[in-house]
Design an enzyme around this catalytic site. Structure first.
Site, PDB file in Angstrom:
ATOM      1  N   HIS A 115      30.588  33.702  40.700  1.00 19.79           N
ATOM      2  CA  HIS A 115      30.479  34.589  39.535  1.00 19.79           C
ATOM      3  C   HIS A 115      29.080  35.204  39.524  1.00 19.79           C
ATOM      4  O   HIS A 115      28.100  34.569  39.934  1.00 19.79           O
ATOM      5  CB  HIS A 115      30.730  33.806  38.235  1.00 19.79           C
ATOM      6  CG  HIS A 115      30.701  34.697  37.020  1.00 19.79           C
ATOM      7  ND1 HIS A 115      29.550  34.977  36.332  1.00 19.79           N
ATOM      8  CD2 HIS A 115      31.686  35.415  36.417  1.00 19.79           C
ATOM      9  CE1 HIS A 115      29.828  35.816  35.342  1.00 19.79           C
ATOM     10  NE2 HIS A 115      31.122  36.097  35.370  1.00 19.79           N
ATOM     11  N   GLU A 156      33.557  42.457  40.017  1.00 18.69           N
ATOM     12  CA  GLU A 156      32.813  42.534  38.763  1.00 18.69           C
ATOM     13  C   GLU A 156      31.435  43.126  39.040  1.00 18.69           C
ATOM     14  O   GLU A 156      30.504  42.392  39.425  1.00 18.69           O
ATOM     15  CB  GLU A 156      32.650  41.141  38.160  1.00 18.69           C
ATOM     16  CG  GLU A 156      33.960  40.461  37.848  1.00 18.69           C
ATOM     17  CD  GLU A 156      33.777  39.356  36.813  1.00 18.69           C
ATOM     18  OE1 GLU A 156      34.182  39.554  35.666  1.00 18.69           O
ATOM     19  OE2 GLU A 156      33.196  38.328  37.162  1.00 18.69           O
TER      20      GLU A 156
HETATM   21  P1  PGA Z   1      32.464  40.461  29.902  1.00 16.78           P
HETATM   22  O1  PGA Z   1      32.338  39.309  30.984  1.00 16.78           O
HETATM   23  O2  PGA Z   1      33.903  40.889  29.832  1.00 16.78           O
HETATM   24  O3  PGA Z   1      32.002  39.809  28.620  1.00 16.78           O
HETATM   25  O4  PGA Z   1      31.575  41.594  30.326  1.00 16.78           O
HETATM   26  C1  PGA Z   1      32.986  39.452  32.223  1.00 16.78           C
HETATM   27  C2  PGA Z   1      32.645  38.318  33.142  1.00 16.78           C
HETATM   28  O5  PGA Z   1      31.500  37.857  33.196  1.00 16.78           O
HETATM   29  O6  PGA Z   1      33.541  37.844  33.875  1.00 16.78           O
END
Ligand code: PGA
Length: 258
Positions: free
Chosen positions: A97, A169
């Site tokens: 992550h 992401e």
């Molecule tokens: P967020 O987090 O939707 O609050 O931006 C996404 C994540 O860290 O997976």
């Protein structure tokens, strides 16, 4: 019809009781949605995992861990072993992550060891990748994503690839200071990711689900999920109330024609 994926990482939020309340309510609210067409998963804190696994039918909500060590045991203070996660009943392990990579300085080499270890221990591995704002400024996003995939998935064979999920992401899109990627931009990056996955796994690469995450909210979920290369949404803040997440899932499913 392709399956849609919806999931949330609860990060360092929610106590054990808050987590089980949340999961119970999310399972109730979404119980009527066929799991043949939707995969729903939640990644709570380590301390909540064992209770959560005892409470929740993982056919309804698959449970995952936020991280995992690449060794079964040893002198690794503060780490969690794959054996401990198996014992808790977890089926999914998230690896790499953005906060692990950028706050805790994990490297692609470490993510690779974790992915291999997770697969060897029978877990599904959710590998998170994403470019920084600086990478994006220099239009180097696709190269960075390719590098993270090639290193992160190094040594995985076609059979292992069956238990890989990828979350795209972008680092600049995550959390309270994040700006969501536009649907167009996300789709282009997902195309790159899928191309790279097909190169790495010519037979099964096409089947690997690729989810978008980073400031997903009720306003942008629909336009993101209808993109042809986006297989699901990985949601943070907008998912942490069960009723709100249920609404987001239903409106996204509807937009996708389900
Ligand atoms: P967020 O987090 O939707 O609050 O931006 C996404 C994540 O860290 O997976």
């Amino acid at each position: 019809m392709k399956k849609l994926y919806f999931g949330s990482n609860l990060k360092m939020y929610k106590t054990i009781k808050e987590t089980t309340d949340y999961l119970t309510s999310l399972a109730d609210l979404t119980g009527d949605i066929s799991r043949e067409e939707m995969e729903l998963f939640i990644i709570p804190s380590y301390t909540s995992l064992e209770r959560a696994c005892a409470f929740v039918d993982q056919h309804l909500i698959r449970l995952g861990a936020q991280n995992m060590c690449w060794e079964e045991q040893g002198q690794f203070t503060g780490e969690i072993s794959p054996l401990m996660l198996q014992e808790a009943g977890v089926k999914l392990v998230m690896i790499g992550h953005s906060e692990r990579r950028h706050v805790f300085r994990e490297t692609d080499e470490e993510e690779n060891k974790k992915v291999n270890c997770a697969l060897e221990h029978g877990f599904t591995a959710l590998l998170c990748i994403g470019e920084t704002a600086e990478d994006k400024k220099y239009a180097a996003g696709p190269e960075v994503l390719r590098m993270q995939l090639k290193k992160g998935l190094f040594g995985i064979d076609a059979a292992g690839a069956d238990r890989i999920w990828v979350a795209y992401e972008p680092v600049w899109s995550i959390g309270v200071n994040g700006t969501p990627a536009t649907a167009d931009y996300a789709e282009r990056m997902h195309q790159e990711i899928k191309r790279c996955l097909r190169e790495l796994f010519p037979e099964t690469g096409e089947q690997i689900p690729v989810l978008y995450g980073g400031s997903v909210n009720p306003g942008n979920a629909k336009e993101l999920i209808v993109q042809p290369s986006i297989d699901g949404l990985f949601v943070g803040r907008a998912a942490w109330q069960a009723d709100k997440f249920n609404e987001l899932i239903r409106s996204a499913k509807k937009a996708a024609g389900r």
